[in-house]
Design a protein around this motif. Structure first.
Motif, mmCIF file in Angstrom:
data_model
loop_
_atom_site.group_PDB
_atom_site.id
_atom_site.type_symbol
_atom_site.label_atom_id
_atom_site.label_comp_id
_atom_site.label_asym_id
_atom_site.label_seq_id
_atom_site.Cartn_x
_atom_site.Cartn_y
_atom_site.Cartn_z
ATOM 1 N N THR A 263 40.246 47.207 31.722
ATOM 2 C CA THR A 263 38.799 47.002 31.804
ATOM 3 C C THR A 263 38.461 45.871 32.770
ATOM 4 O O THR A 263 37.567 45.998 33.615
ATOM 5 C CB THR A 263 38.229 46.689 30.411
ATOM 6 N N PHE A 264 39.162 44.758 32.646
ATOM 7 C CA PHE A 264 38.901 43.611 33.508
ATOM 8 C C PHE A 264 39.193 43.948 34.969
ATOM 9 O O PHE A 264 38.431 43.576 35.871
ATOM 10 C CB PHE A 264 39.764 42.431 33.063
ATOM 11 N N SER A 265 40.294 44.644 35.227
ATOM 12 C CA SER A 265 40.673 44.955 36.607
ATOM 13 C C SER A 265 39.654 45.854 37.289
ATOM 14 O O SER A 265 39.494 45.808 38.506
ATOM 15 C CB SER A 265 42.061 45.601 36.645
ATOM 16 N N ILE A 266 38.978 46.679 36.488
ATOM 17 C CA ILE A 266 37.941 47.542 37.050
ATOM 18 C C ILE A 266 36.841 46.713 37.698
ATOM 19 O O ILE A 266 36.302 47.062 38.756
ATOM 20 C CB ILE A 266 37.360 48.448 35.944
ATOM 21 N N ALA A 267 36.514 45.576 37.085
ATOM 22 C CA ALA A 267 35.424 44.741 37.581
ATOM 23 C C ALA A 267 35.762 44.059 38.896
ATOM 24 O O ALA A 267 34.869 43.553 39.576
ATOM 25 C CB ALA A 267 35.061 43.683 36.538
ATOM 26 N N THR A 268 37.037 44.033 39.274
ATOM 27 C CA THR A 268 37.432 43.340 40.501
ATOM 28 C C THR A 268 37.234 44.199 41.745
ATOM 29 O O THR A 268 37.643 43.795 42.830
ATOM 30 C CB THR A 268 38.907 42.916 40.422
ATOM 31 N N VAL A 269 36.621 45.373 41.605
ATOM 32 C CA VAL A 269 36.464 46.262 42.766
ATOM 33 C C VAL A 269 35.614 45.631 43.859
ATOM 34 O O VAL A 269 35.673 46.053 45.016
ATOM 35 C CB VAL A 269 35.847 47.615 42.348
ATOM 36 N N LEU A 270 34.825 44.611 43.527
ATOM 37 C CA LEU A 270 33.981 43.996 44.553
ATOM 38 C C LEU A 270 34.809 43.267 45.610
ATOM 39 O O LEU A 270 34.477 43.307 46.796
ATOM 40 C CB LEU A 270 33.006 43.009 43.897
ATOM 41 N N TRP A 271 35.874 42.602 45.194
ATOM 42 C CA TRP A 271 36.669 41.835 46.156
ATOM 43 C C TRP A 271 37.322 42.736 47.196
ATOM 44 O O TRP A 271 37.247 42.452 48.393
ATOM 45 C CB TRP A 271 37.699 40.984 45.422
ATOM 46 N N PRO A 272 37.978 43.842 46.807
ATOM 47 C CA PRO A 272 38.508 44.737 47.839
ATOM 48 C C PRO A 272 37.424 45.281 48.766
ATOM 49 O O PRO A 272 37.670 45.474 49.961
ATOM 50 C CB PRO A 272 39.158 45.869 47.028
#
Length: 501
Positions: A263-272
């Motif tokens: 769940t947390f890793s999904i939210a990191t899509v902004l950085w890529p």
């Protein structure tokens, strides 16, 4: 394979040079956006075909691969931006050959580091040992083949780079999606991914063979030592920055269950997303910046960097506003409501993207400020881990993200002050702060209008309709504001009309 294009003439006017670089940046940007879009959409299939635990393992495996890749290269491929534009063909071939050898070697070393053969294997990834040799093999091939993601751009073969990016992204996404849909088996997906990475490595060798040849010297102790000494400080700094960017994910992986990490890793899509835009623009600008630096034109070099960052902000900030407003709808639509906790984390990350647009790594590379950047990143990594750990234990997943966001602003401030000191150019003139602020304001106002329209007229509609309607309002408002205030230089159309009157 066509001959390498001639570099932009140093005698060309600044306007013509910037126009050429913008075209190259937009070409690369389009390819990288396409690649990112496919990476973003692939989980639409994966979350529906894999169990929550398998999807968590899939995300943890990618975190492991990207962590090793960020540390292993030590920026040796990026150092080619410095060496290739100012070298003759035989010397260029030597630099390319020894860089390939280095990436093959560290790829194997990285594979060993994450395997069960390493007695110090991190406990956090022990759950990945179920995949056997697949994990070290995937790491080795990913690291070794990553040179293909940058070498054609360094040589200003933008069209070739873009075509390769699109083709490989399409092949990877369609293959993995089909395998997931047909088998629901994570092991099958990983074996297919390994085959695709092997194909990419073969393509890299073919590119080097046709562009430089495989004959001649492959390694010079003096040449490699000089290249490594130049790259290592920046590589260590870049590795620390990569670890900072992933520190909160490792904190969550250590403190929470694997499905919470997913769940947390999904939210990191902004950085890529931002990195795709930044890489496209700055990779197109960097060879010309390197030539300006070689000519001791510091002002021209910084001006190109500032223009590149404005170009990135122009594209990223409205997308950032859309993500902030429609975070819940995006997560529910793409990843299903099972991962709804990612939405507030995504909003926290949105604040980091504002600062992330200001790219400074290229400047520190050219100014040989690797040691200073290394010290800053070492301090920032320690603070990021501590703050993310504290935030995670007190505020859950959003708290873990807040640590890296706070530290990123500190990093930008320290590096900008150092650049101002080294170049003698005042802090306020290092970037076009006025235009960046204006773009943030346009995006904020447009996002508020989109949020109001979607909430008022489409509150009871589904996420697709809300996002389409809100996105249309946001795009129209942003285009209107930019056309009125920002499209014709400082002051925009409104200023131009007033000046005529």
């Amino acid at each position: 394979m066509s001959p390498h294009p001639s570099p932009p003439s140093s005698l060309a006017s600044p306007t013509a040079l910037v126009a050429l670089l913008k075209r190259r940046a937009l070409t690369l940007g389009s390819a990288h956006t396409y690649d990112y879009a496919l990476q973003f959409l692939l989980p639409v299939v994966l979350v529906r075909c894999l169990s929550a635990e398998d999807f968590g393992h899939y995300r943890l495996l990618w975190l492991t691969i990207m962590t090793v890749a960020g540390v292993a290269s030590l920026s040796l491929p990026q150092s080619l931006y410095f060496f290739l534009p100012r070298s003759e063909p035989p010397v260029r071939r030597l630099y390319v050959h020894q860089t390939l050898l280095y990436m093959l070697a560290v790829g194997l070393l990285g594979g060993w580091a994450v395997s069960t053969w390493n007695p110090l294997q991190p406990a956090t990834i022990e759950s990945l040992n179920r995949f056997g040799l697949l994990l070290p093999a995937l790491v080795a091939f990913w690291v070794s083949g990553s040179l293909l993601d940058i070498l054609p751009t360094i040589e200003e073969r933008v069209t070739w780079q873009s075509a390769a990016t699109i083709a490989l992204a399409t092949l990877r996404t369609l293959g993995l999606a089909a395998a997931a849909w047909l088998t629901n088996d994570l092991d099958v997906l990983l074996w297919l991914l390994l085959g695709l990475l092997f194909f990419k490595l073969l393509l890299l060798v073919r590119y080097i063979a046709r562009g430089h040849g495989l004959g001649g010297s492959w390694l010079s102790a003096a040449s490699f030592t000089g290249q490594f000494r130049h790259a290592a400080p920046f590589g260590l700094s870049s590795a620390l920055f990569a670890l900072r960017a992933q520190a909160d994910q490792w904190v969550v992986a250590s403190l929470f269950a694997v499905h919470n990490f997913a769940t947390f890793s999904i939210a990191t899509v902004l950085w890529p997303l931002v990195n795709r835009f930044r890489q496209s623009v700055n990779h197109a600008f960097l060879p010309s910046m390197s030539r300006l630096h070689a000519a001791d034109d510091m002002a021209g070099m910084l001006d190109l960097n500032s223009r590149a960052n404005v170009l990135v902000g122009r594209m990223v900030y409205p997308l950032l506003a859309f993500t902030f407003v429609f975070a819940e709808d995006m997560v529910n639509l793409v990843y299903t409501a099972r991962y709804g906790e990612a939405a507030p984390v995504m909003r926290v990350y949105a604040f980091s993207v504002i600062a992330l647009v200001v790219e400074l790594g290229s400047i520190t590379l050219l100014l040989k400020e690797g040691i200073y950047a290394l010290r800053v990143n070492l301090l920032a990594l320690a603070l990021s881990v501590a703050l993310s750990w504290l935030g995670a234990t007190r505020y859950g997943l959003p708290g873990a993200a807040a640590g890296s966001v706070l530290v990123l602003y500190m990093d930008r401030l320290f590096i900008l002050r150092r650049i101002a000191l080294r170049t003698g150019i005042p802090f306020g003139q290092l970037q076009d702060w006025r235009t960046l602020g204006m773009l943030i304001a346009f995006s904020t106002v447009s996002g508020m209008l989109a949020w109001s329209a979607a909430g008022h007229f489409f509150a009871d509609s589904g996420p697709v309709l809300r996002m389409l309607a809100g996105g249309s309002v946001l795009a129209g408002a942003y285009a209107g504001l930019y056309g009125l205030f920002g499209s014709t230089g400082r002051g925009g159309l409104l200023a131009a009309i007033c000046q005529k009157e």
